[in-house]
Design a protein around this motif. Structure first.
Motif, PDB file in Angstrom:
ATOM      1  N   THR B 239       0.833  -1.205   0.000  1.00 33.67           N
ATOM      2  CA  THR B 239       0.000   0.000   0.000  1.00 33.67           C
ATOM      3  C   THR B 239       0.865   1.252   0.000  1.00 33.67           C
ATOM      4  N   ALA B 241       3.335   4.216  -1.482  1.00 36.52           N
ATOM      5  CA  ALA B 241       3.331   4.938  -2.748  1.00 36.52           C
ATOM      6  C   ALA B 241       4.385   4.332  -3.669  1.00 36.52           C
ATOM      7  N   MET B 242       4.240   4.600  -4.955  1.00 35.59           N
ATOM      8  CA  MET B 242       5.133   3.988  -5.934  1.00 35.59           C
ATOM      9  C   MET B 242       6.600   4.351  -5.700  1.00 35.59           C
ATOM     10  N   ILE B 272      -7.757  -4.022  -0.998  1.00 35.02           N
ATOM     11  CA  ILE B 272      -8.466  -4.530  -2.171  1.00 35.02           C
ATOM     12  C   ILE B 272      -7.594  -5.604  -2.823  1.00 35.02           C
ATOM     13  N   PRO B 273      -8.154  -6.789  -3.094  1.00 28.34           N
ATOM     14  CA  PRO B 273      -7.321  -7.894  -3.596  1.00 28.34           C
ATOM     15  C   PRO B 273      -6.684  -7.604  -4.954  1.00 28.34           C
ATOM     16  N   SER B 275      -5.935  -7.909  -8.734  1.00 26.98           N
ATOM     17  CA  SER B 275      -6.867  -8.295  -9.795  1.00 26.98           C
ATOM     18  C   SER B 275      -6.171  -8.765 -11.061  1.00 26.98           C
ATOM     19  N   GLN B 279      -0.824  -5.420 -12.059  1.00 22.86           N
ATOM     20  CA  GLN B 279      -1.084  -4.644 -10.839  1.00 22.86           C
ATOM     21  C   GLN B 279       0.164  -3.908 -10.358  1.00 22.86           C
ATOM     22  N   SER B 280       0.037  -2.616 -10.083  1.00 26.86           N
ATOM     23  CA  SER B 280       1.210  -1.833  -9.713  1.00 26.86           C
ATOM     24  C   SER B 280       1.273  -1.561  -8.222  1.00 26.86           C
ATOM     25  N   LYS B 281       0.125  -1.547  -7.585  1.00 23.63           N
ATOM     26  CA  LYS B 281       0.124  -1.305  -6.137  1.00 23.63           C
ATOM     27  C   LYS B 281      -1.198  -1.781  -5.556  1.00 23.63           C
ATOM     28  N   LEU B 282      -1.261  -1.807  -4.241  1.00 23.45           N
ATOM     29  CA  LEU B 282      -2.484  -2.247  -3.597  1.00 23.45           C
ATOM     30  C   LEU B 282      -3.081  -1.088  -2.812  1.00 23.45           C
ATOM     31  N   THR B 283      -4.393  -1.124  -2.700  1.00 18.82           N
ATOM     32  CA  THR B 283      -5.070  -0.016  -2.036  1.00 18.82           C
ATOM     33  C   THR B 283      -5.699  -0.498  -0.740  1.00 18.82           C
ATOM     34  N   LEU B 284      -5.437   0.271   0.284  1.00 16.07           N
ATOM     35  CA  LEU B 284      -5.954  -0.041   1.601  1.00 16.07           C
ATOM     36  C   LEU B 284      -7.406   0.401   1.725  1.00 16.07           C
ATOM     37  N   ILE B 408     -12.446   1.319  -8.059  1.00 18.78           N
ATOM     38  CA  ILE B 408     -11.391   0.366  -8.388  1.00 18.78           C
ATOM     39  C   ILE B 408     -11.957  -0.972  -8.855  1.00 18.78           C
TER      40      ILE B 408
END
Lengths: 256, 687
Positions: B239, B241-242, B272-273, B275, B279-284, B408
């Motif tokens: 989660t 940042a890039m 969020i799982p 997908s 996928q570049s990052k995950l969101t809380l 998302i």
């Protein structure tokens, strides 16, 4: 989460390096998943370019959660693209049709010079905040937080203004490249709260003067800024700033 | 305890240590502060609050960020809130209780005195932020509102809707902006620290790269403060940042700063799982959702692919409520994540990949709906009326999160349960610091997520913001004096003074001894600058065939598979070898486009990923060394009763501080024994 894919063309503004004057380049992308975010689509494009040993498209991004304000891009003529109240990083490919040609440009404004491709320099925004976008309180000087009750609605109103992420879409959307929405959001956030009231006159003058110095244009009530703002900040803040500014210049509140 | 680790915790009763220490520690007089220069790296909550406060005190501060503006730091993304022992709710909170909860939440692996200080200053933070104009959530009476977070039984979390980090960061950024305007802080945007410079054993500056032009610069100061965040991106997907990275801390580590507990990683249960491959990052999805959302999976494997709404109540397993009745859905993060892993390992995960569980708001919507109907005097409300009223309340509380989820995933979480899964979120490990937040390099300090000190093996929700601001506003401004008070006679020269011999002569006393002085033209600076330039050149010259991104993704996969939610000795040993091989391949076959002398994000990434590969190996070593399970570190060999973590206090009640060895083979382990004098060490139970 359906696994649909589309084929698209992306027409991207390239500037710097191989493209000293700046020009559009068109790239084909096949089998783009519609659950992909717009920036992930750019990741895929850049992987393609890197695999051909070419310079990838420069674009700014960081949190990819719509909150840091780093990402920009004008997509098919709209800052942050077609979806209302959404930053580029939160835009997904399901918003685009199969076979579409998507045009992507940097935010364009005199006060946001292009650095490379889609990256622009927004330090003029920092300069506006430095001119007065703060409450003058040193660490350790504060009284107990509950010593100043603030009406819930007032606090919510201040929050709505404070939610600005400083991305610059308002400037990019404005035909005059005005920074009124950005500046007024900060003026309004601080002037709405009792803590910020004390120096609100000095603040509004300093910030407005700095805004002019940075070369931003005038407001002509077109309200494109509000329409494109990913945080949906209201132009009511501009009205409030204008009132604050006038009062500070005329000194009317001192007589009242 | 290793003799290289001096925690410098003051004597005296726990509750009085900080107060007494503050009253007696050495200070720098105002006139001297003007002649002392401090470098602060990073402008998140810890960095911005430190830089602005040090500037207010009169020090000359140079502050660096790789972002285009200090306001972009990833603290901005924190959603849920910030803890403080205000006890405004009159629900039994106190400094001691916050201290206790934090120590227990950290599974008895944090330093007692630091945590108590954190709990003490937590109250001042809220006052300070309110004075800066942070629009906290309020009650109708105008006073501040609170909510609950995991692992505690009081409401002590202050919040600004789902954007608390943003509002606190803007508060710190505005204070920083004020100091920049006053000239007490010089801000360097788009400058990345690429090395730490040590002179005579002390941290005296940094080497930076201007990210627009590629220019390499030497910056000297009396001391260096690192507030450079966590290293969760070693997992590629997190989660974070890039651009979040470990490089500043890692460079300091290679110059002698010990790195502590690197294996303690927080895997956040509600994200969020994944997908797809791209996928570049995950969101809380904020932990606050667990106030009202109920976590469940189907009881029967064959139900997993069915529409969740078609699964009858008796066929659902609300496993957190079942296993942990005392805390239910609000167990701490490590416990909730592990439980999600067990049910998906058991084949009861949902979604396309089977790697997700449901977070369901239907009960909350019904409960709120009934209560609203009651308040509005609607007798015998229909089901539709109840749902409508209930959804309105849920929207008021979590609207922005639901909106983000829908954007998302393209699913409406009011109508169908959210799908969530654990993801890397925070790193409790970091640079080892003493009570003064000083690293093992004199004059080098580390704040916020970059250090290791306060969260032990697991961080409680809403405590990261608290720690970042505590360190920056209320700890470092005092403790930095313990080092700087000895530096008031050390002059500093700007780069224009190029004649080193002349400077030496100026600083020679009557007896012919050369006194200490600071200059960016010192040979140590030149050497560090050349090493950085050489490193950049090496990467640009590899001209291999694989992208940096592809290597990072592969590293992340190794870390997640073998050093993620659960670890075992065999897997860790294997992972270490895999990382070493991957690193060798990276240096042989990576392709970095472009040149140094231009805006080149790929080159930035190349340097960061190289450091992640070294850190990854250390994390694996640390996880392998720690033959116990505690907090976020779960070793499969050490568990009891249905997968609960089994600590080994006899042998592992220490912070593992790793010393980099110059021959680059192995790290030396130094142990800081942890002592708990004011708290009874127990098996952590949330049942």
């Amino acid at each position: 989460m359906a696994g649909k894919t589309i084929n698209i063309k992306v027409k991207v503004w390239r500037q710097g390096g191989k493209y000293p004057k700046g020009q559009f380049e068109t790239y084909d992308l096949k089998d783009v998943g519609t659950d992909m975010s717009f920036l992930e689509m750019f990741d895929v494009l850049n992987e393609q370019l890197v695999s051909k040993k070419e310079m990838p498209v420069a674009f700014e991004h960081d949190c990819r959660e719509g909150i840091c304000g780093t990402c920009s891009m004008v997509i098919d003529g709209q800052p942050h693209g077609p979806m209302k109240g959404t930053t580029t990083c939160q835009l997904h490919m399901r918003s685009f049709k199969d076979g579409a040609t998507i045009t992507v440009e940097p935010f364009r404004a005199k006060s946001f010079p292009v650095i490379r491709d889609l990256v622009v320099d927004r330090s003029s925004f920092d300069a506006i905040i430095q001119a007065g976008g703060y409450i003058s309180v040193n660490t350790g000087q504060a009284q107990d937080a509950n010593a100043i009750p603030i009406e819930k609605d007032t606090s919510e109103k201040a929050f709505d203004a404070a939610t600005c992420i400083g991305c610059g879409a308002c400037v990019a959307a404005c035909p005059n490249s005005a920074a009124m929405l950005f500046t007024s959001a900060k003026v309004s956030h601080l002037a709405t709260m009792p803590q910020g009231k004390v120096e609100s006159q000095k603040r509004v003058q300093a910030m407005v003067n700095q805004m002019d110095k940075e070369g931003f244009g005038m407001c002509s009530n077109i309200k494109a800024c509000e329409a494109e703002c990913p945080k949906e900040i209201s132009t009511d803040n501009i009205a409030l700033m204008n009132r604050e500014y006038l009062a500070s210049v005329l000194g009317s509140d001192k007589e009242g | 305890m290793s003799d290289k680790l001096k925690s410098n915790v003051p004597e005296g009763d726990l509750a009085e240590k900080w107060m007494n220490y503050r009253g007696t520690m050495p200070l720098v007089a105002p006139g001297n502060k003007r002649n002392i220069e401090i470098i602060v790296v990073g402008t998140g909550l810890a960095g911005a609050s430190a830089a602005s406060t040090l500037g207010e005190l009169g020090y000359k501060v140079k502050c660096f960020t790789f972002h285009d503006s200090p306001r972009r730091a990833h603290s901005v993304a924190a959603q849920g809130g910030i803890n403080a022992a205000k006890n405004y709710q009159n629900d039994g909170d106190s400094v001691y209780r916050l201290f206790y909860d934090t120590i227990k939440g950290g599974d008895y692996r944090s330093r007692e005195a630091n945590v108590h200080r954190l709990a003490e200053v937590s109250r001042d933070i809220i006052d300070q932020c309110a004075a800066q104009g942070v629009p906290f959530g309020r009650e109708y009476g105008g006073l501040l509102a609170n909510r609950s977070f995991g692992g505690v039984q009081v409401s002590r979390t202050f919040y600004s809707r789902g954007q608390t980090g943003q509002q606190l960061l803007i508060g710190a950024y505005s204070s920083l902006s004020r100091q920049i305007a006053r000239g007490s802080v010089t801000m360097y945007n788009r400058h990345e620290m690429l090395d730490l410079v040590k002179v005579d054993g002390k941290a005296r500056g940094i080497i930076t790269r201007n990210l627009l032009t590629g220019k390499i610069d030497r910056h000297a100061a009396h001391c260096v403060v690192l507030a450079t965040g966590g290293y969760g991106n070693v997992f590629y997907l997190s989660t974070n940042a890039m651009n979040s990275n470990v490089s500043a801390g890692w460079r300091a580590h290679k110059k002698g700063a010990f790195f502590a507990n690197p294996c303690y990683t927080q895997i956040h249960p509600t994200c969020i799982p994944v997908s797809g491959e791209y996928q570049s990052k995950l969101t809380l999805m904020s932990e606050s959702l667990r106030n009202d959302g109920r976590v469940w999976v189907p009881k029967k494997k064959e139900d997993c692919k069915k529409d969740p709404l078609s699964i009858a109540e008796e066929d659902r397993d609300y496993y957190l409520e079942r296993i942990y009745p005392a805390f239910g859905n609000l167990v701490p993060r490590d416990v909730a994540s592990r439980a999600a892993k067990y049910v998906t390992d058991d084949g009861r995960g949902v979604g396309a990949t089977g790697l997700a569980v449901y977070l369901d708001f239907a009960s909350a919507i019904e409960r709120y709906g009934k209560s609203e109907a009651n308040m509005k005097g609607i007798s015998n409300p229909t089901k539709a009326q109840i749902v409508e009223l209930g959804e309105a309340i849920v929207k008021e509380k979590y609207g922005n999160l639901f909106h983000m989820y829908e954007k998302i995933t393209d699913e409406n979480p009011y109508k169908t349960p959210m799908k969530i899964f654990p993801a890397v979120h925070y790193t409790m490990g970091g640079i080892w610091v003493d009570y003064n937040l000083q690293t093992t390099i004199p004059g080098c300090f580390a704040l916020g997520e970059a250090n290791f000190s306060d969260h032990g093996a697991n961080r409680l929700g809403a405590s990261a913001l608290m720690q970042g601001l505590a360190d920056g506003y209320f700890v470092i401004p005092y403790t930095i004096g313990t080092f700087l008070s000895k530096e008031i006679r050390t002059p500093i020269y700007s780069a224009e003074h190029t004649d080193l011999e002349k400077l030496k002569k100026e600083n020679t006393d009557e007896e012919g001894n050369i006194k200490e002085f600071i200059t960016p033209n010192a040979p140590e600076f030149i050497e560090a600058e050349n090493a950085v330039k050489e490193r950049i050149k090496t990467f640009l010259n590899v001209n291999g065939s694989q992208s940096i991104e592809s290597f990072h993704r592969r590293l992340g996969r190794i870390m997640w598979d073998y050093c993620g939610m659960s670890r075992n000795a065999e897997g860790l040993a294997k992972a270490r070898k895999m990382i070493q091989e991957l690193r060798a391949e990276y240096h042989k076959d990576v392709f970095v486009p472009g040149s140094n002398e231009e805006y080149n994000p790929e080159l930035e990434k190349a340097l960061r990923v190289a450091d992640f590969m070294e850190l990854g190996e250390l994390m694996v070593c640390d996880a392998l060394n720690r033959n116990e399970s505690c907090g976020g570190h779960f070793r499969e060999e050490y568990q009891e009763g249905g997968g609960e973590a089994l600590r080994n206090d006899e042998e592992y009640m220490y912070a593992a501080a790793w010393e980099f060895t110059q021959d680059n083979s192995d790290w030396n382990l130094h142990k800081e024994q942890l002592e708990y004098k004011d708290i009874e060490v127990k098996t952590r139970s949330y049942k």
